[in-house]
Write a protein that holds these residues in place. Structure first.
Motif, mmCIF file in Angstrom:
data_model
loop_
_atom_site.group_PDB
_atom_site.id
_atom_site.type_symbol
_atom_site.label_atom_id
_atom_site.label_comp_id
_atom_site.label_asym_id
_atom_site.label_seq_id
_atom_site.Cartn_x
_atom_site.Cartn_y
_atom_site.Cartn_z
ATOM 1 N N ALA A 45 29.639 11.108 41.545
ATOM 2 C CA ALA A 45 29.965 10.927 40.132
ATOM 3 C C ALA A 45 28.687 11.176 39.347
ATOM 4 N N ALA A 46 28.815 11.183 38.015
ATOM 5 C CA ALA A 46 27.645 11.435 37.174
ATOM 6 C C ALA A 46 27.679 10.563 35.938
ATOM 7 N N VAL A 47 26.505 10.088 35.542
ATOM 8 C CA VAL A 47 26.347 9.407 34.265
ATOM 9 C C VAL A 47 26.460 10.447 33.152
ATOM 10 N N ARG A 48 27.288 10.170 32.157
ATOM 11 C CA ARG A 48 27.575 11.139 31.100
ATOM 12 C C ARG A 48 26.569 11.023 29.952
ATOM 13 N N ASP A 49 25.365 11.513 30.219
ATOM 14 C CA ASP A 49 24.325 11.541 29.192
ATOM 15 C C ASP A 49 24.000 13.000 28.875
ATOM 16 N N ASP A 50 25.053 13.843 28.861
ATOM 17 C CA ASP A 50 24.891 15.292 28.845
ATOM 18 C C ASP A 50 24.745 15.901 27.467
ATOM 19 N N GLY A 51 24.977 15.121 26.411
ATOM 20 C CA GLY A 51 24.801 15.637 25.061
ATOM 21 C C GLY A 51 25.973 16.401 24.502
ATOM 22 N N VAL A 52 27.108 16.461 25.232
ATOM 23 C CA VAL A 52 28.250 17.207 24.704
ATOM 24 C C VAL A 52 29.565 16.467 24.921
ATOM 25 N N THR A 53 29.807 15.896 26.107
ATOM 26 C CA THR A 53 31.124 15.318 26.356
ATOM 27 C C THR A 53 31.381 14.075 25.514
#
Length: 262
Positions: free
Chosen positions: A110-118
């Motif tokens: 899984a991934a922490v959603r600190d991606d700047g878009v989602t």
């Protein structure tokens, strides 16, 4: 004709294989494509370089998405529009956990959603989770090819360089690695009913330096251009392609299910 091409990436609307390896660097896309039989370049526009070919008889798409989630998600969305249904992101990452070495592979659960878009597409509480079958296929491929590998949650972070926000909180939470695009892919896949996972080559294994802002800013503290990383990239390319083959065959099975923990 222009109407036969998708607007941002300029990839064709039809004709791409439904299994894809996606990478950041256009040169890495070419290197992965070189492993395929009958590889041909389909398009190259901006950072989006796309190939198709075959891996052990399986038609495969290879595409580059550049650096960062906002640009990458455009590729993921348009590849899905073009008929791609199964994705493996093959990238690089910094290790956040002791015991993960340079050139090792990290298979993302899984991934922490600190991606700047989602965060602009849906609530922040929505998770970014790899398809379990993709995790198991990547793990099996890594085992069968003898590639050193680890499994865990990764941190997708839009900023490459540190700022004023401390970085050590997620390290204490036991995350395996930090990278820049995977959560954008996983959210896209979840929302569109796709299969997606990710495998990352560690190009910076000193976890203490990773969470030390001063060390990160020190000249020469980060060097991804080393032989140990190049060897990991070669292994990771094979693992990515082999995982797609296993997914296509439905051969991932249940091996490793008992280990499916963060």
């Amino acid at each position: 004709m222009t109407q036969d091409l998708l607007p941002v990436t300029r990839i064709p609307r039809t004709g791409l294989p439904p299994y894809a390896v996606v990478v950041g660097d256009p040169a890495r896309a070419a290197a992965v494509a070189a492993l395929l039989d009958g590889a041909e370049e389909v398009s190259y526009h901006r950072e989006y370089r796309v190939f198709r070919g075959a891996w052990k008889g399986l038609p495969v798409t290879v595409a580059s998405h550049g650096v960062g989630g906002p640009g990458a998600i455009l590729l993921f969305q348009e590849l899905a529009d073009a008929g791609v249904r199964t994705f493996v992101r093959f990238g690089t990452a910094g290790a956040m956990k002791p015991g993960i070495g340079d050139g090792d592979l990290v298979i993302a659960e899984a991934a922490v959603r600190d991606d700047g878009v989602t965060q602009q597409l849906l609530p922040a509480a929505y998770p970014a989770v790899s398809a379990p079958e993709a995790v198991l296929a990547l793990q099996r491929a890594a085992r069968e090819t003898g590639a050193p590998h680890h499994r865990g949650i990764v941190w997708t972070r839009a900023a490459f360089q540190p700022g004023l926000i401390p970085l050590d909180g997620y390290a204490r939470a036991g995350l395996a690695a930090i990278e820049m695009e995977l959560s954008a892919l996983l959210v896209t896949a979840s929302l569109r009913g796709l299969v997606a996972g990710g495998v990352l080559v560690v190009d910076g294994a000193n976890a203490d330096e990773l969470v030390d802002e001063d060390a990160l800013l020190t000249t020469g503290a980060y060097d991804p251009h080393r032989d140990v990383v190049a060897a990991g990239v070669e292994r990771g390319a094979v693992v990515s392609l082999e995982a797609l083959r296993l997914l296509a065959q439905g051969a991932a099975g249940t091996e490793g299910t008992e280990e499916y923990t963060a």
